[in-house]
Design a protein around this motif. Structure first.
Motif: not given
Length: 299
Positions: A123, A144, A180, A298
């Motif tokens: 990530e 995320k 996320n 995000n």
């Protein structure tokens, strides 16, 4: 005409900081975006730049601070930058710093030289730090593109059916998603002195609890799993008051092997990348007010 909310800055300054500890090197790889707001009406209304710190200067500050202050963590680096912009320029009332951190791991080689790295396939770590001239801070960390999968212990049935429903119920399925998440710290300048935050450890703990909750939950829906993940973070991380999760359902459907005379006993799936279900929610500590900005991109 009335000028509404506005900000300006330099987006996506890619800064890589190398620390050389003899033959052993350490790397921090960041993508930093700066947004400033305050007494900026005249630059919009009349074109006067008298209160404008150039975006080129904000970019230069990012690189200079990487040298002068180092990069202990995404959050701490953002704190240094936000405080600087608000306290050094009378026209700037609020500074918002967004940071993405890209992780690298060392390539193991014999001998004393330790300066080779490979980018981790995992990530992206994120952070957003906001500070205003009233002394108010907001620290939001996150991640995320963290892809996870349970190959069993997931069901989906008992849902509403109408004339357009074709999805069959299932008592055993693959549950996969791309996590996320962003979480807001209960952090102020006053509490920082009495209880300093190890931002790297805080991030690792939140990530660990997200993953353990995903693995531990026998899921009847992705919504249930999301709630368990967020609740685990709030319960186990006393410094976090709010977490927002966005979980796309990475669908895996059983492949039809009957035309080939083969039975598919939950063994062979095809992964469909789109369209996908998108499950989103915010979990708050009891008594806390929602505070994660709606424009946080995000998620």
């Amino acid at each position: 005409m009335i000028l509404g909310q506005n900000q300006y800055g330099k987006a996506e300054s890619r800064v890589v900081r190398i620390v050389r500890d003899g033959a052993t090197h350490h790397i921090k790889d960041l993508n930093v975006s700066v947004a400033l707001s305050g007494d900026m009406e005249e630059v919009h209304l009349s074109g006067s730049n008298a209160n404008v710190l150039t975006t080129d200067a904000t970019k230069n500050t990012v690189f200079a601070f990487a040298k002068e202050h180092g990069v202990d963590s995404a959050e701490q680096f953002g704190i240094h930058l936000a405080r600087h912009f608000v306290t050094s320029q009378a026209s700037i009332r609020t500074a918002r710093i967004r940071v993405e951190e890209y992780a690298w791991e060392r390539i193991a080689v014999p001998g004393p030289k330790q300066h080779s790295f490979v980018r981790r396939d995992q990530e992206t770590r994120t952070a957003q730090i906001t500070f205003d001239d009233g002394g108010a801070w907001q620290i939001v960390s996150g991640l995320k593109d963290l892809v996870v999968l349970n190959s069993t212990d997931s069901e989906f049935h008992g849902y509403v059916k109408d004339r357009y429903t074709t999805l069959p119920e299932t008592r055993d399925r693959i549950l996969a998603t791309e996590v996320n998440a962003c979480w807001r710290h209960a952090w102020t300048e006053e509490t920082a002195g009495a209880r300093p935050v190890d931002w790297d450890r805080s991030y690792a703990e939140a990530r660990r609890h997200l993953l353990s909750a995903f693995a531990d939950t026998y899921s009847l829906s992705l919504q249930q799993t999301l709630y368990q993940m967020g609740s685990r973070v709030i319960d186990q991380c006393p410094g976090i008051d709010e977490i927002r999760l966005s979980l796309p359902n990475k669908h895996h459907f059983l492949a039809d092997l009957a035309p080939f005379g083969l039975e598919n006993d939950n063994e062979v799936y095809y992964a469909a990348d789109r369209p996908y279900g998108l499950i989103e929610a915010t979990i708050l500590r009891d008594g806390a007010e929602a505070g994660i900005p709606a424009d946080l991109t995000n998620l």
